[in-house]
Scaffold this motif. Structure first.
Motif, short mmCIF file in Angstrom:
data_model
loop_
_atom_site.label_atom_id
_atom_site.label_comp_id
_atom_site.label_asym_id
_atom_site.label_seq_id
_atom_site.Cartn_x
_atom_site.Cartn_y
_atom_site.Cartn_z
N GLN A 71 3.44 -8.45 13.40
CA GLN A 71 3.87 -8.16 14.73
C GLN A 71 5.39 -8.77 14.90
N ASP A 72 5.73 -9.93 14.29
CA ASP A 72 6.94 -10.35 14.40
C ASP A 72 8.11 -9.59 13.84
N LEU A 73 7.68 -8.75 12.78
CA LEU A 73 8.95 -7.83 12.05
C LEU A 73 9.01 -6.88 13.02
N ASN A 74 8.38 -6.25 14.00
CA ASN A 74 8.25 -5.13 14.78
C ASN A 74 9.01 -4.07 13.92
N VAL A 75 8.26 -3.70 12.84
CA VAL A 75 8.80 -2.47 12.29
C VAL A 75 8.79 -1.37 12.99
N ARG A 76 9.65 -0.27 12.95
CA ARG A 76 9.96 1.09 13.58
C ARG A 76 9.70 2.03 12.57
N LYS A 77 9.28 3.48 13.09
CA LYS A 77 9.12 4.24 12.18
C LYS A 77 10.04 4.82 11.18
N HIS A 78 11.65 4.56 11.70
CA HIS A 78 12.48 5.32 11.05
C HIS A 78 12.84 4.10 9.94
N GLU A 79 12.40 3.09 9.78
CA GLU A 79 12.94 2.03 8.93
C GLU A 79 12.41 1.91 7.62
N ASN A 80 13.36 1.38 6.56
CA ASN A 80 12.72 1.28 5.45
C ASN A 80 12.46 -0.27 4.96
N VAL A 81 11.67 -0.53 4.45
CA VAL A 81 10.95 -1.93 4.07
C VAL A 81 11.09 -2.23 2.67
N LEU A 82 11.59 -3.59 2.22
CA LEU A 82 11.44 -4.04 1.03
C LEU A 82 10.32 -5.13 1.30
N GLU A 83 9.24 -5.37 0.56
CA GLU A 83 8.36 -6.37 0.45
C GLU A 83 8.28 -6.90 -0.99
N ILE A 84 8.59 -8.15 -0.80
CA ILE A 84 8.58 -8.99 -2.15
C ILE A 84 7.41 -9.47 -2.45
N GLY A 85 6.69 -9.06 -3.44
CA GLY A 85 5.17 -9.66 -3.79
C GLY A 85 4.10 -8.65 -3.16
N ALA A 86 3.90 -7.64 -4.06
CA ALA A 86 2.99 -6.65 -3.86
C ALA A 86 1.56 -7.28 -3.36
N GLY A 87 1.13 -8.17 -4.40
CA GLY A 87 -0.46 -8.35 -4.12
C GLY A 87 -1.20 -7.52 -4.49
N SER A 88 -2.17 -7.34 -3.53
CA SER A 88 -3.21 -6.15 -3.89
C SER A 88 -2.90 -5.00 -3.07
N GLY A 89 -1.64 -4.96 -2.57
CA GLY A 89 -1.26 -3.90 -1.76
C GLY A 89 -1.53 -3.70 -0.28
N TYR A 90 -2.09 -4.96 0.18
CA TYR A 90 -2.71 -4.53 1.51
C TYR A 90 -1.54 -4.82 2.52
N MET A 91 -0.80 -5.71 2.49
CA MET A 91 0.37 -5.82 3.41
C MET A 91 1.47 -4.78 3.33
N ALA A 92 1.60 -4.07 2.30
CA ALA A 92 2.40 -2.87 2.03
C ALA A 92 1.59 -1.65 2.87
N ALA A 93 0.52 -1.82 3.00
CA ALA A 93 -0.28 -0.72 3.52
C ALA A 93 -0.06 -0.83 4.91
#
Length: 217
Positions: A71-93
């Protein structure tokens, strides 16, 4: 187990009371099936307010923490994201449903394969899972609109701060046990950053993270 009732209870009893009030985020948590990203041995705990063990000694963050960071990241549809630490992939999803593209970097080979398989099974097509140590960022595709550190770091390295665009945001859990806090960092100019302390929590340290502080606000 009644999965839908358990999911509803997770959202209404854990996540909403933690000030996650964005209805789009709450709806997304109902759509992205958390149980598909939890190891089979812990399937009964998919909606419980706790860290869930993953292969290699890693953990999934509790659902309320994942939801607040999203929620606090407030990602928008045009944005590219780097996630550090994929884990199970849930946060990436979750991030992928809000973003144009997510690059999720994971240091443990067994989790790289797990995340890729889970994301494929969930039909998520705009996430790339790369194997490597991104504790100092991932310069290959920098700069990013958003960076999400899905673990804790003693301090946020200057190298990560430099890889977010002006106007971009970073979330990370910063500190060492027993004192850690989630922070939202917004880059407001080439040299200036705005820091908001979101909440106190605890999280497993990021594998490969350097211990010395290299940047002070």
């Amino acid at each position: 187990m009644d999965l839908e009732q358990a999911r509803f209870n997770m959202i209404e009893q854990q996540i909403r009371p933690w000030d996650v009030l964005d209805q789009e985020i709450l709806d997304l948590l109902a759509v992205v099936k958390r149980e598909q990203f939890v190891p089979q041995a812990y399937a009964a705990l998919a909606f419980v307010d706790m860290e869930i063990p993953l292969p290699g000694g890693e953990n999934m963050l509790p659902p309320r923490v994942e939801a607040r960071l999203l929620q606090d990241l407030n990602v928008r549809k045009h944005e590219n994201v780097l996630e550090i630490g994929a884990g199970s992939g849930y946060m990436a999803a979750l991030l992928a449903n809000r973003a144009r593209h997510v690059l999720s970097v994971e240091i443990r080979p067994e989790l790289v394969e797990l995340a890729r398989q889970n994301l494929a099974n969930a039909g998520v097509t705009n996430v790339e899972v790369a194997e490597g140590n991104a504790a100092d960022g991932w310069a290959v595709a920098a700069p990013y609109d958003v960076i999400c550190v899905s673990a804790s770091v003693p301090e946020l390295p200057a190298s990560i701060l430099s890889q977010v665009k002006v106007g971009g945001r970073i979330v990370a859990i910063v500190g060492t046990a027993p004192v850690m806090e989630a922070r939202l960092i917004t880059r407001v100019s080439e040299t200036d950053y705005k820091v908001v302390n979101l909440f106190e929590t605890l999280a497993r340290p990021l594998q490969g993270a350097s211990q010395p502080s290299r940047f002070k606000f």
